[in-house]
Design a protein around this motif. Sequence first.
Motif, mmCIF file in Angstrom:
data_model
loop_
_atom_site.group_PDB
_atom_site.id
_atom_site.type_symbol
_atom_site.label_atom_id
_atom_site.label_comp_id
_atom_site.label_asym_id
_atom_site.label_seq_id
_atom_site.Cartn_x
_atom_site.Cartn_y
_atom_site.Cartn_z
ATOM 1 N N GLY A 390 1.364 5.396 1.347
ATOM 2 C CA GLY A 390 0.317 5.773 2.170
ATOM 3 C C GLY A 390 -0.176 5.097 2.988
ATOM 4 O O GLY A 390 0.353 3.830 3.188
ATOM 5 N N HIS A 391 -1.099 5.302 4.000
ATOM 6 C CA HIS A 391 -1.657 4.875 4.961
ATOM 7 C C HIS A 391 -3.232 4.570 5.002
ATOM 8 O O HIS A 391 -3.741 4.275 6.237
ATOM 9 N N ALA A 392 -3.825 5.063 3.878
ATOM 10 C CA ALA A 392 -5.128 4.864 3.924
ATOM 11 C C ALA A 392 -5.577 3.531 4.072
ATOM 12 O O ALA A 392 -5.044 2.669 3.607
ATOM 13 N N GLY A 393 -6.722 3.182 4.643
ATOM 14 C CA GLY A 393 -7.312 2.059 4.835
ATOM 15 C C GLY A 393 -6.571 0.994 5.378
ATOM 16 O O GLY A 393 -6.448 -0.255 5.203
ATOM 17 N N LYS A 394 -5.694 1.430 6.322
ATOM 18 C CA LYS A 394 -4.782 0.433 6.836
ATOM 19 C C LYS A 394 -3.870 -0.383 6.000
ATOM 20 O O LYS A 394 -3.672 -1.574 5.978
ATOM 21 N N LEU A 395 -3.406 0.675 5.130
ATOM 22 C CA LEU A 395 -2.376 -0.069 4.141
ATOM 23 C C LEU A 395 -1.151 -0.643 4.869
ATOM 24 O O LEU A 395 -0.539 -0.195 5.638
ATOM 25 N N VAL A 396 -0.779 -1.786 4.384
ATOM 26 C CA VAL A 396 0.296 -2.579 4.976
ATOM 27 C C VAL A 396 1.670 -1.977 4.182
ATOM 28 O O VAL A 396 1.768 -1.748 2.932
ATOM 29 N N THR A 397 2.462 -1.424 5.047
ATOM 30 C CA THR A 397 3.861 -0.858 4.630
ATOM 31 C C THR A 397 5.085 -1.085 5.177
ATOM 32 O O THR A 397 4.998 -1.867 5.970
ATOM 33 N N GLY A 398 6.050 -0.701 4.689
ATOM 34 C CA GLY A 398 7.216 -0.836 5.297
ATOM 35 C C GLY A 398 7.947 -2.235 5.042
ATOM 36 O O GLY A 398 9.144 -2.884 5.618
ATOM 37 N N LEU A 399 7.550 -2.718 3.700
ATOM 38 C CA LEU A 399 8.478 -3.991 3.313
ATOM 39 C C LEU A 399 8.309 -4.341 1.607
ATOM 40 O O LEU A 399 7.534 -3.446 1.059
ATOM 41 N N HIS A 400 8.982 -5.229 1.118
ATOM 42 C CA HIS A 400 9.073 -5.577 -0.011
ATOM 43 C C HIS A 400 8.244 -6.998 0.036
ATOM 44 O O HIS A 400 8.742 -7.872 0.398
#
Length: 439
Positions: A390-400
């Motif tokens: 998800g992207h709530a609260g500017k979650l950092v995504t796209g990585l391990h």
Amino acid sequence: MPSVTRLSRRRLLKGVATAIALPPLEAMFNPNGTLYAAEVKRGVAAAKPQTRFLLWFNGNGITERYWMPTTTGADYEITPCLAPLAPFRNDIHIITGLDNPAARLPGPGNDHHRSMSALVSGSSFTGHGAGAASIDQLIAAKIGGDSRFRSLQLGVSQESFGESIQRNLSWAGRDRALPPEMIPHRLFDRIFGKRDEGWVARKRSVLDTVQADAKALASTLGHQDQMRVDEHLSAIRDIERAITMLPPEYSKVQEPEEGGDMKDWPRIAKLQSDLLAHALVSGQTRAASYMLTKCQGLSRFPWLGYTAARHHDYTHADGKAPGFDGPSGQRIMRDICRWHVEEFAYLVAKLKATPEGDGTLLDNCCLMFVHEHAEANSHKNNGLACIVAGHAGKLVTGLHSKMTGTVGDLYLTLADDVMGAGLKQFPTADRKLSGIAGA
């Protein structure tokens, strides 16, 4: 935006004994994607769509060889177990290396009891249940007060094996379990509040009583909103039809030794995910838990072709199943864990396909996927793997990311920096983790 009536986010379609919450419509938002306030007080600006939190659980741990990526960063390889999430790699953050120290504290119960209590509450198993409130309930207590349901608890596996700690994911407090609703038609009835005998017998649609209100509303909406409402009601009707097509035995719970295996878990899981997505997008709750399988679960998996033994048997070399450490046992656990991720990916896709404001429902969600153990055979409680989506609260995504810290550290970070819950502390949390929420 067309010149139509501005709607409150709480607008409902009303009928006899039924109230159907609407999805986000253009008429509820200004051109900047912020909600029109029903009442503007003290000049406070209208709010962005609310964030939602979900705790997702699968039991019995994983097989690290096929689950955990060996490389970190944005270019990590998608492992066989994570393959269903490949289309959503920019929407997820794979996190490994976390510790669950409370699971190793001395006390009653076996490794599963102690791990489960520590995982959800950061506290020791009491001998009856979790030692404190679970993380989803701590967050719900802070953000869920204005929702129809402060939180929702969903499940899929109906097996009744084990003690309360093995059958429940959410805990209101010490030894206070909040059982998951595992029967789709009961969850449907709870969400829609329908008690008409025609619907209970599944002979009529819950939509029958709101047709007049829906027609009146449509006359005030622009074309896009009319289509959105029509799609929303059609989706509800599709869920109704799917529920009526379930065989009668799906709602009967038996002991595992008496053959109490779910007949079609994937079918039930998708219905539960559809209902959860409806509850989230219509603003009925901001916090939920989803227990796909049980702690120390004893299920079989006929849709995967694995019926010779039960899930827990497959995690150990106990004579009932191929040895976990051998190639055959590892492949079986790979397939079981991949199915877990398939169901999670279905929910992620559902949320991403649901419009909200100037984005999607997934943009406003924080999903946390956990297991009671890392390597299942050894009941490993350090080096845990999880997924944040998800992207709530500017979650950092796209990585391990391989992180040093505890599950409690991650929970505290998500609760305060992403959900704005203001917990400030959580058992086993010493600090917040960097690299979880963006600036």
